[in-house]
Design a protein around this motif. Structure first.
Motif, PDB file in Angstrom:
ATOM      1  N   ILE A   1      75.175 134.552 -19.868  1.00  0.00           N
ATOM      2  CA  ILE A   1      75.269 133.347 -20.690  1.00  0.00           C
ATOM      3  C   ILE A   1      74.055 132.474 -20.426  1.00  0.00           C
ATOM      4  N   ASN A   2      73.356 132.089 -21.497  1.00  0.00           N
ATOM      5  CA  ASN A   2      72.224 131.168 -21.354  1.00  0.00           C
ATOM      6  C   ASN A   2      72.708 129.725 -21.303  1.00  0.00           C
ATOM      7  N   ASN A   3      73.574 129.375 -22.234  1.00  0.00           N
ATOM      8  CA  ASN A   3      74.127 128.034 -22.229  1.00  0.00           C
ATOM      9  C   ASN A   3      75.449 127.994 -22.969  1.00  0.00           C
ATOM     10  N   MET A   4      76.223 126.999 -22.643  1.00  0.00           N
ATOM     11  CA  MET A   4      77.488 126.716 -23.321  1.00  0.00           C
ATOM     12  C   MET A   4      77.478 125.247 -23.691  1.00  0.00           C
ATOM     13  N   GLY A   5      78.127 124.944 -24.801  1.00  0.00           N
ATOM     14  CA  GLY A   5      78.088 123.562 -25.232  1.00  0.00           C
ATOM     15  C   GLY A   5      79.272 123.175 -26.081  1.00  0.00           C
ATOM     16  N   TRP A   6      79.323 121.892 -26.354  1.00  0.00           N
ATOM     17  CA  TRP A   6      80.349 121.319 -27.215  1.00  0.00           C
ATOM     18  C   TRP A   6      79.671 120.601 -28.384  1.00  0.00           C
ATOM     19  N   TYR A   7      80.211 120.845 -29.538  1.00  0.00           N
ATOM     20  CA  TYR A   7      79.774 120.177 -30.758  1.00  0.00           C
ATOM     21  C   TYR A   7      81.004 119.550 -31.404  1.00  0.00           C
TER      22      TYR A   7
ATOM     23  N   SER B   1      80.521 123.355 -15.853  1.00  0.00           N
ATOM     24  CA  SER B   1      80.869 124.756 -16.107  1.00  0.00           C
ATOM     25  C   SER B   1      81.235 125.468 -14.823  1.00  0.00           C
ATOM     26  N   ASP B   2      81.977 126.543 -14.981  1.00  0.00           N
ATOM     27  CA  ASP B   2      82.299 127.448 -13.894  1.00  0.00           C
ATOM     28  C   ASP B   2      81.746 128.811 -14.324  1.00  0.00           C
ATOM     29  N   ASN B   3      80.567 129.127 -13.830  1.00  0.00           N
ATOM     30  CA  ASN B   3      79.887 130.338 -14.292  1.00  0.00           C
ATOM     31  C   ASN B   3      80.685 131.596 -13.968  1.00  0.00           C
ATOM     32  N   ALA B   4      81.386 131.589 -12.856  1.00  0.00           N
ATOM     33  CA  ALA B   4      82.166 132.770 -12.465  1.00  0.00           C
ATOM     34  C   ALA B   4      83.296 133.033 -13.445  1.00  0.00           C
ATOM     35  N   LYS B   5      83.764 131.966 -14.105  1.00  0.00           N
ATOM     36  CA  LYS B   5      84.874 132.100 -15.047  1.00  0.00           C
ATOM     37  C   LYS B   5      84.408 132.018 -16.499  1.00  0.00           C
ATOM     38  N   ASN B   6      83.092 131.897 -16.698  1.00  0.00           N
ATOM     39  CA  ASN B   6      82.556 131.752 -18.066  1.00  0.00           C
ATOM     40  C   ASN B   6      83.288 130.643 -18.820  1.00  0.00           C
ATOM     41  N   THR B   7      83.460 129.546 -18.141  1.00  0.00           N
ATOM     42  CA  THR B   7      84.233 128.431 -18.686  1.00  0.00           C
ATOM     43  C   THR B   7      83.402 127.157 -18.657  1.00  0.00           C
ATOM     44  N   VAL B   8      83.516 126.390 -19.733  1.00  0.00           N
ATOM     45  CA  VAL B   8      82.833 125.108 -19.820  1.00  0.00           C
ATOM     46  C   VAL B   8      83.872 124.021 -20.053  1.00  0.00           C
ATOM     47  N   TYR B   9      83.610 122.859 -19.468  1.00  0.00           N
ATOM     48  CA  TYR B   9      84.524 121.729 -19.565  1.00  0.00           C
ATOM     49  C   TYR B   9      83.785 120.521 -20.155  1.00  0.00           C
ATOM     50  N   LEU B  10      84.544 119.668 -20.789  1.00  0.00           N
ATOM     51  CA  LEU B  10      84.004 118.397 -21.257  1.00  0.00           C
ATOM     52  C   LEU B  10      84.975 117.299 -20.874  1.00  0.00           C
TER      53      LEU B  10
ATOM     54  N   CYS C   1      86.945 125.418 -22.338  1.00  0.00           N
ATOM     55  CA  CYS C   1      86.625 126.553 -23.207  1.00  0.00           C
ATOM     56  C   CYS C   1      86.274 127.744 -22.327  1.00  0.00           C
ATOM     57  N   ALA C   2      87.043 128.795 -22.474  1.00  0.00           N
ATOM     58  CA  ALA C   2      86.812 130.008 -21.697  1.00  0.00           C
ATOM     59  C   ALA C   2      86.315 131.122 -22.611  1.00  0.00           C
ATOM     60  N   ALA C   3      85.235 131.756 -22.207  1.00  0.00           N
ATOM     61  CA  ALA C   3      84.669 132.873 -22.964  1.00  0.00           C
ATOM     62  C   ALA C   3      85.073 134.177 -22.308  1.00  0.00           C
ATOM     63  N   ALA C   4      85.512 135.123 -23.139  1.00  0.00           N
ATOM     64  CA  ALA C   4      85.943 136.414 -22.613  1.00  0.00           C
ATOM     65  C   ALA C   4      85.470 137.530 -23.531  1.00  0.00           C
ATOM     66  N   GLY C   5      85.166 138.664 -22.918  1.00  0.00           N
ATOM     67  CA  GLY C   5      84.701 139.808 -23.695  1.00  0.00           C
ATOM     68  C   GLY C   5      83.580 140.509 -22.949  1.00  0.00           C
ATOM     69  N   ARG C   6      82.804 141.255 -23.695  1.00  0.00           N
ATOM     70  CA  ARG C   6      81.734 142.045 -23.082  1.00  0.00           C
ATOM     71  C   ARG C   6      80.467 141.199 -22.906  1.00  0.00           C
TER      72      ARG C   6
END
Length: 123
Positions: free
Chosen positions: A31-37, A71-80, A22-27
């Motif tokens: 990021i405090n946390n990223m997760g999967w539900y 996660s890869d904080n530089a890419k704002n990406t989280v993996y599961l 999951c990659a987050a993009a925008g302004r």
């Protein structure tokens, strides 16, 4: 506005593996946390795993020892990474991001959800 792009779902046999991204993009300011539900039709959405910007993780008891969030904080990406998948893991998996975004020249709290990716575990 922040967009979340999920990938990696699909059909897998019991005991198999899948990796969601999951990659987050925008302004995004931070990021405090990223997760999967995940959610099964007719049931409430439940936490699978979450990771903070500092690398702390939390897992649902049902996936401990089988799933790994990273996660890869530089890419704002989280993996599961999902291993030893079971039929009961079948669900739509949603990515979530919590943090700060920039809108109208100011910082606002953000809490966004992806559109979901279907994971089916079946023989």
């Amino acid at each position: 506005q922040v967009q979340l792009v999920e990938s990696g779902g699909g059909l897998v046999q019991p005991g198999g593996s899948l990796r969601l991204s999951c990659a987050a993009a925008g302004r995004i300011v931070s990021i405090n946390n990223m997760g999967w539900y995940r959610q099964v039709s007719g049931k409430e959405r439940e936490l699978v795993a979450v990771i903070t910007s500092g690398g702390s993780t939390n897992y649902a008891d049902s996936v401990k020892g089988r799933f790994t969030i990273s996660s890869d904080n530089a890419k704002n990406t989280v993996y599961l990474q999902m291993n030893s998948l079971k039929p009961e893991d079948t669900a739509v998996y949603y990515c979530n991001v919590v943090g700060l975004e920039r809108k109208y020249g100011m910082k606002y709290g953000m809490n966004y959800w992806g559109k979901g990716t279907l994971v089916t575990v079946s023989s």
